[in-house]
Design a protein around this motif. Sequence first.
Motif, PDB file in Angstrom:
ATOM      1  N   ARG A  82      -8.773  -1.549  -5.587  1.00 27.11           N
ATOM      2  CA  ARG A  82      -8.833  -0.418  -5.226  1.00 27.11           C
ATOM      3  C   ARG A  82      -8.755   0.494  -6.141  1.00 27.11           C
ATOM      4  NH1 ARG A  82      -8.376   0.145   1.166  1.00 27.11           N
ATOM      5  NH2 ARG A  82      -9.644  -0.623   2.185  1.00 27.11           N
ATOM      6  N   LEU A  84      -5.196   0.071  -7.771  1.00 30.23           N
ATOM      7  CA  LEU A  84      -3.918   0.833  -7.261  1.00 30.23           C
ATOM      8  C   LEU A  84      -3.139   1.069  -8.590  1.00 30.23           C
ATOM      9  CD1 LEU A  84      -1.751   0.667  -4.716  1.00 30.23           C
ATOM     10  CD2 LEU A  84      -1.874  -1.680  -5.289  1.00 30.23           C
ATOM     11  N   ARG A  92       3.209   4.785  -1.677  1.00 32.97           N
ATOM     12  CA  ARG A  92       3.773   4.253  -0.690  1.00 32.97           C
ATOM     13  C   ARG A  92       4.010   4.270  -0.213  1.00 32.97           C
ATOM     14  NH1 ARG A  92       0.689   5.093   3.073  1.00 32.97           N
ATOM     15  NH2 ARG A  92       0.005   3.325   3.629  1.00 32.97           N
ATOM     16  N   LEU A  96       6.381   5.083   3.242  1.00 28.90           N
ATOM     17  CA  LEU A  96       6.562   3.573   4.238  1.00 28.90           C
ATOM     18  C   LEU A  96       8.113   3.177   4.512  1.00 28.90           C
ATOM     19  CD1 LEU A  96       3.663   1.331   3.077  1.00 28.90           C
ATOM     20  CD2 LEU A  96       3.880   2.755   5.107  1.00 28.90           C
ATOM     21  N   PRO A  99      10.143  -1.832   7.615  1.00 30.18           N
ATOM     22  CA  PRO A  99       9.956  -2.561   8.180  1.00 30.18           C
ATOM     23  C   PRO A  99       8.346  -2.836   8.213  1.00 30.18           C
ATOM     24  CG  PRO A  99      11.759  -1.603   9.713  1.00 30.18           C
ATOM     25  CD  PRO A  99      11.653  -0.495   8.701  1.00 30.18           C
ATOM     26  N   GLN A 100       7.774  -1.325   7.651  1.00 33.59           N
ATOM     27  CA  GLN A 100       6.205  -1.448   7.426  1.00 33.59           C
ATOM     28  C   GLN A 100       6.326  -2.189   6.191  1.00 33.59           C
ATOM     29  OE1 GLN A 100       6.323   2.894   7.289  1.00 33.59           O
ATOM     30  NE2 GLN A 100       4.246   2.859   8.840  1.00 33.59           N
ATOM     31  N   LEU A 101       6.957  -1.677   4.806  1.00 32.37           N
ATOM     32  CA  LEU A 101       6.882  -2.467   3.930  1.00 32.37           C
ATOM     33  C   LEU A 101       7.227  -3.849   4.161  1.00 32.37           C
ATOM     34  CD1 LEU A 101       9.314  -0.626   1.172  1.00 32.37           C
ATOM     35  CD2 LEU A 101       6.553  -1.133   1.335  1.00 32.37           C
ATOM     36  N   GLU A 103       6.184  -5.227   6.702  1.00 33.05           N
ATOM     37  CA  GLU A 103       4.944  -6.119   7.323  1.00 33.05           C
ATOM     38  C   GLU A 103       3.966  -6.116   6.463  1.00 33.05           C
ATOM     39  OE1 GLU A 103       5.052  -6.366  11.135  1.00 33.05           O
ATOM     40  OE2 GLU A 103       2.696  -6.485  10.863  1.00 33.05           O
ATOM     41  N   ALA A 104       3.932  -5.527   5.698  1.00 32.25           N
ATOM     42  CA  ALA A 104       3.204  -5.198   4.407  1.00 32.25           C
ATOM     43  C   ALA A 104       2.816  -6.908   3.837  1.00 32.25           C
ATOM     44  CB  ALA A 104       2.766  -4.088   3.246  1.00 32.25           C
ATOM     45  N   LYS A 107       1.953  -9.879   5.512  1.00 33.91           N
ATOM     46  CA  LYS A 107       0.113 -10.131   6.083  1.00 33.91           C
ATOM     47  C   LYS A 107      -0.349 -10.808   5.118  1.00 33.91           C
ATOM     48  CE  LYS A 107      -0.988  -6.261   9.026  1.00 33.91           C
ATOM     49  NZ  LYS A 107      -1.224  -4.849   9.162  1.00 33.91           N
TER      50      LYS A 107
ATOM     51  N   GLU B 188      -4.027  -4.064  -0.023  1.00 34.02           N
ATOM     52  CA  GLU B 188      -5.162  -4.076   1.293  1.00 34.02           C
ATOM     53  C   GLU B 188      -3.883  -2.963   2.125  1.00 34.02           C
ATOM     54  OE1 GLU B 188      -8.369  -3.975   0.648  1.00 34.02           O
ATOM     55  OE2 GLU B 188      -8.427  -3.098   2.620  1.00 34.02           O
ATOM     56  N   SER B 189      -3.068  -4.345   2.269  1.00 35.09           N
ATOM     57  CA  SER B 189      -2.204  -4.096   3.697  1.00 35.09           C
ATOM     58  C   SER B 189      -1.324  -2.429   3.364  1.00 35.09           C
ATOM     59  CB  SER B 189      -0.879  -4.686   4.114  1.00 35.09           C
ATOM     60  OG  SER B 189      -0.870  -5.577   3.222  1.00 35.09           O
ATOM     61  N   LEU B 190      -0.955  -2.747   1.808  1.00 36.09           N
ATOM     62  CA  LEU B 190      -0.215  -1.586   1.364  1.00 36.09           C
ATOM     63  C   LEU B 190      -0.836  -0.543   1.628  1.00 36.09           C
ATOM     64  CD1 LEU B 190       3.256  -1.964   0.377  1.00 36.09           C
ATOM     65  CD2 LEU B 190       2.181  -1.300  -1.790  1.00 36.09           C
ATOM     66  N   LEU B 191      -1.391   0.062   1.702  1.00 35.95           N
ATOM     67  CA  LEU B 191      -2.828   0.840   2.279  1.00 35.95           C
ATOM     68  C   LEU B 191      -2.920   0.926   2.820  1.00 35.95           C
ATOM     69  CD1 LEU B 191      -4.577   0.467  -1.364  1.00 35.95           C
ATOM     70  CD2 LEU B 191      -2.610   2.390  -1.412  1.00 35.95           C
ATOM     71  N   THR B 192      -3.503   0.231   3.800  1.00 41.00           N
ATOM     72  CA  THR B 192      -3.751   0.792   4.980  1.00 41.00           C
ATOM     73  C   THR B 192      -2.600   0.240   6.432  1.00 41.00           C
ATOM     74  OG1 THR B 192      -4.754  -1.636   5.545  1.00 41.00           O
ATOM     75  CG2 THR B 192      -6.033  -0.603   4.650  1.00 41.00           C
ATOM     76  N   ILE B 193      -1.311   0.140   6.120  1.00 41.22           N
ATOM     77  CA  ILE B 193      -0.908   0.126   7.054  1.00 41.22           C
ATOM     78  C   ILE B 193      -0.188   1.318   7.666  1.00 41.22           C
ATOM     79  CG2 ILE B 193       1.599  -0.072   5.897  1.00 41.22           C
ATOM     80  CD1 ILE B 193       2.121  -3.063   7.647  1.00 41.22           C
ATOM     81  N   SER B 194      -0.293   1.314   8.969  1.00 40.50           N
ATOM     82  CA  SER B 194       0.574   2.787   9.695  1.00 40.50           C
ATOM     83  C   SER B 194       1.197   3.077  10.688  1.00 40.50           C
ATOM     84  CB  SER B 194      -0.841   4.103  10.283  1.00 40.50           C
ATOM     85  OG  SER B 194      -1.422   2.998  11.276  1.00 40.50           O
ATOM     86  N   GLU B 195       1.952   3.448  10.896  1.00 42.78           N
ATOM     87  CA  GLU B 195       3.549   3.570  12.470  1.00 42.78           C
ATOM     88  C   GLU B 195       2.895   2.391  13.006  1.00 42.78           C
ATOM     89  OE1 GLU B 195       6.712   3.386  12.448  1.00 42.78           O
ATOM     90  OE2 GLU B 195       6.567   4.399  11.120  1.00 42.78           O
ATOM     91  N   GLU B 197       0.606   0.876  13.854  1.00 47.70           N
ATOM     92  CA  GLU B 197       0.657  -0.826  13.807  1.00 47.70           C
ATOM     93  C   GLU B 197       1.919  -1.789  13.390  1.00 47.70           C
ATOM     94  OE1 GLU B 197      -2.347  -3.529  10.735  1.00 47.70           O
ATOM     95  OE2 GLU B 197      -2.198  -1.406  10.482  1.00 47.70           O
ATOM     96  N   VAL B 198       2.619  -1.332  13.017  1.00 42.07           N
ATOM     97  CA  VAL B 198       4.067  -0.880  12.807  1.00 42.07           C
ATOM     98  C   VAL B 198       4.630  -2.174  14.173  1.00 42.07           C
ATOM     99  CG1 VAL B 198       6.383  -1.730  11.987  1.00 42.07           C
ATOM    100  CG2 VAL B 198       4.209  -0.778  10.280  1.00 42.07           C
TER     101      VAL B 198
END
Lengths: 261, 205
Positions: A82, A84, A92, A96, A99-101, A103-104, A107, B188-195, B197-198
């Motif tokens: 996309r 990037l 980003r 973020l 924990p969010q990073l 989590e990414a 996945k 993909e997940s880096l761009l779409t992840i949101s609070e 979801e975590v």
Amino acid sequence: MRVKPGQAEERILRIIHLCREVEAKGFNPFEVDVAGELEVLRRLLPGWVKPSELTLDGEALRGLARVVELQDEWVRARSRLRILDPETVRERVAELTIPQLAEAFLKAWRPTVKIDFLTGERLREAASYWVRLKPKSRLPEPPALKEGEAEASGEALKSLGLSLSEDFRGMLEETFRQLKAEAERAGGEIPYWNFVRAGSFRETVARAYLVSFLATYGYVHLSQDRLTGELKLKPTPETAGKPRGEYSLAIPLDREGEGHG
Amino acid sequence: MPSRWTGRVKAMAEEASYARRLKRAAQLLLLQRHRTPGVKGWELRRSLGKNYMKIVRMLDGELEKLGLQVKIVYEDSGETLDEEARLDRARFLVTFRGPLPAADAQASGWRIDDLAALAATLAYLASKQGKASRSEVERLLASKLPSWRVSIILDKFTRLGYLHEDENEVLTVGWRAKAEVDLEALTESLLTISEPEVEKGRGEA
């Protein structure tokens, strides 16, 4: 347009080199004007007679074909990701949380599966090592510390007002800031003892401890004059955060206010 | 006269040979012999014969039932090689086929900030066509982590094979990240992840 044979060969070699560079160094393949270079090859082709010249022509053509292939891959990769760009990633990462990073990452992570195992040979090696081990009671005693020497325990550090926690990082940053300011005033570097010596022995030890961290992690360069033995500190923000492991220097401290080192 | 009987015996022998080689391929790929996991293509060819790729594909089919897969990581030699030579030099290993369940990830022994740093580093490298200078990556990570930890973390990733660093301090995606990390899924997940979801992910773990 007629081109001299030497020039023609040079031109075609340039095309081959350009294609190789794009592939080897990962440059943007769209930097190559494929249509223009093909036109050059088309114009030069009638002049080629020798097999070696035709081979060069073939090689250049193959290089350009590879560039087209790379352009295709590049477009596919960009559309998959996309478009990037580094700026988006920086944004980003800033937005973020940790924990969010993580989590990414989870996945996208497909960890390796492997089985550790013991062979008969390794077991025999282990058994022979075990048999050769001396009984613990016969192990030599660790060397006794010399008079005046002591190991710095966690308790001792705490008594100096130091602990390896978040505020320790703050203290390190503050020490580095002070060191930079003092070194700047002194023309780039500052004698070690001028910076480390403080009002009390306790504070001097604490400061020496912080400086040793800064030196280990590349924030400061500690040098010693071979003739006079004088120690100097020079802030090195360019290597900050890169641990130095080449050598270590022991600097004794005494209660008279200055060390021997 | 070659009878139908001879043909059947031949087919059975062939089947037995494939089954034996399939077992051998699984052992080679799963049992860790070297410091780095997996085996090289030439090692598989030596043990399984010339058409080892057929056996590898069969094994991949079997592993799919278990949620695993055979992964092939090609070597970046910069040379132009034919497919056979590329496979010879490639590393073959077994990885999960899909994402790791959150509970297993927690038990994997990785620190959460290490996982976060690896995510940021790999996404940044992906955005820069696979390579970036170490100092750039250090600056990126220093926005999230204490600067004294950044260098240690990058050295660790390099040691584990997730990153590769050349003599000019340029970082590229390492063989292990190529094997284990789906960069498309990561970005993909880096761009779409949101609070929310975590929060949901944590609740499931």
